[in-house]
Motif scaffolding. Structure first.
Motif, PDB file in Angstrom:
ATOM      1  N   SER A  11       3.017 -13.894  -0.967  1.00  0.00           N
ATOM      2  CA  SER A  11       3.320 -14.633   0.258  1.00  0.00           C
ATOM      3  C   SER A  11       4.084 -13.680   1.168  1.00  0.00           C
ATOM      4  CB  SER A  11       4.171 -15.861  -0.067  1.00  0.00           C
ATOM      5  OG  SER A  11       5.468 -15.448  -0.500  1.00  0.00           O
ATOM      6  N   GLN A  12       4.664 -14.192   2.242  1.00  0.00           N
ATOM      7  CA  GLN A  12       5.493 -13.334   3.083  1.00  0.00           C
ATOM      8  C   GLN A  12       6.980 -13.460   2.724  1.00  0.00           C
ATOM      9  OE1 GLN A  12       4.007 -14.034   7.205  1.00  0.00           O
ATOM     10  NE2 GLN A  12       3.220 -11.953   6.953  1.00  0.00           N
ATOM     11  N   ASP A  13       7.259 -14.075   1.590  1.00  0.00           N
ATOM     12  CA  ASP A  13       8.616 -14.148   1.045  1.00  0.00           C
ATOM     13  C   ASP A  13       8.759 -13.020   0.030  1.00  0.00           C
ATOM     14  OD1 ASP A  13      10.925 -14.685  -0.440  1.00  0.00           O
ATOM     15  OD2 ASP A  13      10.658 -16.853  -0.344  1.00  0.00           O
ATOM     16  N   LYS A  14       9.381 -11.918   0.442  1.00  0.00           N
ATOM     17  CA  LYS A  14       9.427 -10.737  -0.417  1.00  0.00           C
ATOM     18  C   LYS A  14      10.234 -10.967  -1.690  1.00  0.00           C
ATOM     19  CE  LYS A  14      10.714  -7.534   2.541  1.00  0.00           C
ATOM     20  NZ  LYS A  14      10.993  -6.166   3.040  1.00  0.00           N
ATOM     21  N   SER A  15      11.303 -11.726  -1.603  1.00  0.00           N
ATOM     22  CA  SER A  15      12.106 -11.992  -2.803  1.00  0.00           C
ATOM     23  C   SER A  15      11.293 -12.758  -3.844  1.00  0.00           C
ATOM     24  CB  SER A  15      13.365 -12.780  -2.434  1.00  0.00           C
ATOM     25  OG  SER A  15      14.206 -12.012  -1.595  1.00  0.00           O
ATOM     26  N   ALA A  16      10.549 -13.751  -3.387  1.00  0.00           N
ATOM     27  CA  ALA A  16       9.703 -14.512  -4.302  1.00  0.00           C
ATOM     28  C   ALA A  16       8.607 -13.624  -4.881  1.00  0.00           C
ATOM     29  CB  ALA A  16       9.091 -15.709  -3.581  1.00  0.00           C
ATOM     30  N   ASN A  17       8.054 -12.743  -4.056  1.00  0.00           N
ATOM     31  CA  ASN A  17       7.002 -11.857  -4.539  1.00  0.00           C
ATOM     32  C   ASN A  17       7.519 -10.902  -5.609  1.00  0.00           C
ATOM     33  OD1 ASN A  17       5.232 -13.009  -2.700  1.00  0.00           O
ATOM     34  ND2 ASN A  17       5.599 -11.442  -1.142  1.00  0.00           N
ATOM     35  N   ILE A  18       8.711 -10.343  -5.395  1.00  0.00           N
ATOM     36  CA  ILE A  18       9.277  -9.439  -6.400  1.00  0.00           C
ATOM     37  C   ILE A  18       9.486 -10.175  -7.717  1.00  0.00           C
ATOM     38  CG2 ILE A  18      11.362  -8.163  -7.039  1.00  0.00           C
ATOM     39  CD1 ILE A  18      11.528  -7.161  -4.174  1.00  0.00           C
ATOM     40  N   ALA A  19       9.949 -11.425  -7.652  1.00  0.00           N
ATOM     41  CA  ALA A  19      10.139 -12.212  -8.872  1.00  0.00           C
ATOM     42  C   ALA A  19       8.813 -12.450  -9.578  1.00  0.00           C
ATOM     43  CB  ALA A  19      10.819 -13.540  -8.536  1.00  0.00           C
ATOM     44  N   PRO A  39      -2.126  -5.961  -7.418  1.00  0.00           N
ATOM     45  CA  PRO A  39      -2.998  -5.976  -6.241  1.00  0.00           C
ATOM     46  C   PRO A  39      -2.422  -5.259  -5.018  1.00  0.00           C
ATOM     47  CG  PRO A  39      -2.857  -8.167  -7.225  1.00  0.00           C
ATOM     48  CD  PRO A  39      -1.787  -7.332  -7.852  1.00  0.00           C
ATOM     49  N   GLU A  40      -3.286  -5.092  -4.035  1.00  0.00           N
ATOM     50  CA  GLU A  40      -2.909  -4.684  -2.684  1.00  0.00           C
ATOM     51  C   GLU A  40      -1.938  -5.710  -2.097  1.00  0.00           C
ATOM     52  OE1 GLU A  40      -5.242  -3.991   1.605  1.00  0.00           O
ATOM     53  OE2 GLU A  40      -6.142  -5.241   0.039  1.00  0.00           O
ATOM     54  N   ALA A  41      -0.989  -5.230  -1.272  1.00  0.00           N
ATOM     55  CA  ALA A  41      -0.087  -6.103  -0.510  1.00  0.00           C
ATOM     56  C   ALA A  41       0.639  -7.114  -1.391  1.00  0.00           C
ATOM     57  CB  ALA A  41      -0.851  -6.830   0.601  1.00  0.00           C
ATOM     58  N   VAL A  42       0.950  -6.715  -2.623  1.00  0.00           N
ATOM     59  CA  VAL A  42       1.637  -7.648  -3.515  1.00  0.00           C
ATOM     60  C   VAL A  42       3.120  -7.753  -3.154  1.00  0.00           C
ATOM     61  CG1 VAL A  42       2.273  -6.030  -5.376  1.00  0.00           C
ATOM     62  CG2 VAL A  42       1.630  -8.393  -5.937  1.00  0.00           C
ATOM     63  N   MET A  43       3.649  -6.789  -2.416  1.00  0.00           N
ATOM     64  CA  MET A  43       5.019  -6.877  -1.920  1.00  0.00           C
ATOM     65  C   MET A  43       5.158  -7.988  -0.886  1.00  0.00           C
ATOM     66  SD  MET A  43       7.233  -4.134   0.310  1.00  0.00           S
ATOM     67  CE  MET A  43       6.532  -4.717   1.862  1.00  0.00           C
ATOM     68  N   ALA A  44       4.137  -8.115  -0.015  1.00  0.00           N
ATOM     69  CA  ALA A  44       4.127  -9.126   1.041  1.00  0.00           C
ATOM     70  C   ALA A  44       2.707  -9.302   1.527  1.00  0.00           C
ATOM     71  CB  ALA A  44       5.033  -8.729   2.199  1.00  0.00           C
ATOM     72  N   ASP A  45       2.315 -10.526   1.783  1.00  0.00           N
ATOM     73  CA  ASP A  45       0.954 -10.796   2.216  1.00  0.00           C
ATOM     74  C   ASP A  45       0.757 -10.362   3.667  1.00  0.00           C
ATOM     75  OD1 ASP A  45      -1.655 -11.688   2.121  1.00  0.00           O
ATOM     76  OD2 ASP A  45      -1.143 -13.814   2.320  1.00  0.00           O
ATOM     77  N   PHE A  46      -0.511 -10.196   4.033  1.00  0.00           N
ATOM     78  CA  PHE A  46      -0.868  -9.897   5.416  1.00  0.00           C
ATOM     79  C   PHE A  46      -0.445 -11.042   6.340  1.00  0.00           C
ATOM     80  CE2 PHE A  46      -3.679  -7.197   3.041  1.00  0.00           C
ATOM     81  CZ  PHE A  46      -3.823  -6.061   3.841  1.00  0.00           C
ATOM     82  N   ALA A  47      -0.160 -10.696   7.583  1.00  0.00           N
ATOM     83  CA  ALA A  47       0.115 -11.713   8.595  1.00  0.00           C
ATOM     84  C   ALA A  47      -1.194 -12.339   9.058  1.00  0.00           C
ATOM     85  CB  ALA A  47       0.842 -11.085   9.783  1.00  0.00           C
ATOM     86  N   VAL A  48      -1.111 -13.507   9.646  1.00  0.00           N
ATOM     87  CA  VAL A  48      -2.295 -14.125  10.239  1.00  0.00           C
ATOM     88  C   VAL A  48      -2.760 -13.272  11.413  1.00  0.00           C
ATOM     89  CG1 VAL A  48      -1.620 -16.432   9.533  1.00  0.00           C
ATOM     90  CG2 VAL A  48      -0.882 -15.562  11.757  1.00  0.00           C
TER      91      VAL A  48
END
Length: 263
Positions: A11-19, A39-48
């Motif tokens: 998602s675009q919540d980096k803290s949640a993604n790291i967890a 995966p690609e962009a696993v740190m943060a998802d692409f923007a719309v």
């Protein structure tokens, strides 16, 4: 060499993604892999479309990479994962794959060359492409070539990686769902393996936006491990003897006429 491919959505919540990333690394590490691929962009998802990921980007010594380095050291496993890396172009970071060794050392970074300006999306509005050069890293005695998602549609990159010594192509992705897109994904993964007589390791995002279907393909184009649609991971062994046997039986790399310097 044992490789685990992890499939999950960011998602675009980096803290949640790291967890989430840490949870899946810990789970996959239970299989004692030499390498864990995310995966690609696993740190943060692409923007719309029309949005920006500029504020989410980090340098290679930022919190995301630091977290991966800590996990690699704890589990003594190398890790490859996708992130948005700050660049010299304000607001337009790189789409970067980073490779961390089992000691936590940064082994290399590949900045995506072919930005996804297709199927109604324009990645180049948000991101800066990397330099046109192959990036190959060595892990557990094997040479791995790095490429990202849309790069899969450009066979010249995979061939350049193999010419640079890659035995395995690692393809983290956020392959967008759509008509025939899943078929394209599976067909192109197999094609890159067959034409280069190499292994292909593909870790993809899933969920509502992305196709999933993470897998490992051997040099004959046979899928030897796969995840499907749900979150999870799959483990496969890269066999140097299998690679050598396929290249003996099918010496297409040695037989090619184009792109070979005459002597």
């Amino acid at each position: 060499m044992k490789i685990a491919v992890v499939q999950t959505a960011s998602s675009q919540d980096k803290s949640a993604n790291i967890a989430t990333v840490r949870r899946w690394i810990d789970a996959a590490a239970g299989q004692s892999p030499d390498l864990i691929v995310l995966p690609e962009a696993v740190m943060a998802d692409f923007a719309v479309e029309g949005g920006s990921v500029g504020e989410l980007a980090e340098p290679l010594d930022g919190p995301f990479v630091t977290a991966l380095q800590q996990a690699a050291r704890e589990h003594k496993s190398a890790i490859i994962a996708g992130m948005f890396e700050t660049s010299c172009h304000a607001g337009r970071p790189h789409n970067t794959l980073l490779a961390v060794g089992p000691s936590g050392k940064l082994l290399g970074a590949y900045r995506k060359i072919h930005l996804y300006d297709a199927f109604g999306y324009k990645e180049s509005d948000q991101l800066t492409p990397g330099d046109v050069e192959p990036v190959v890293v060595e892990i557990a005695g094997h040479r791995l070539g790095l490429m990202t998602c849309y790069d899969l549609r450009f066979p010249e990159l995979s061939r350049a990686l193999v010419d640079a010594g890659a035995e395995v192509l690692v393809v983290p992705a956020a392959w967008v769902r759509g008509p025939l897109k899943e078929k394209h994904w599976q067909t192109l993964l197999a094609a890159r393996a067959i034409e280069n007589t190499c292994y292909v390791v593909a870790a993809a995002q899933n969920g509502k936006k992305y196709s999933g279907l993470s897998q490992v393909i051997d040099p004959q184009g046979v899928t030897i491990a796969a995840v499907g649609e749900d979150d999870g991971f799959a483990v496969a062994v890269i066999d140097a003897e299998r690679l050598a046997e396929v290249r003996r039986r099918n010496p297409s790399l040695a037989n090619r006429r184009f792109g070979v310097v005459a002597r």
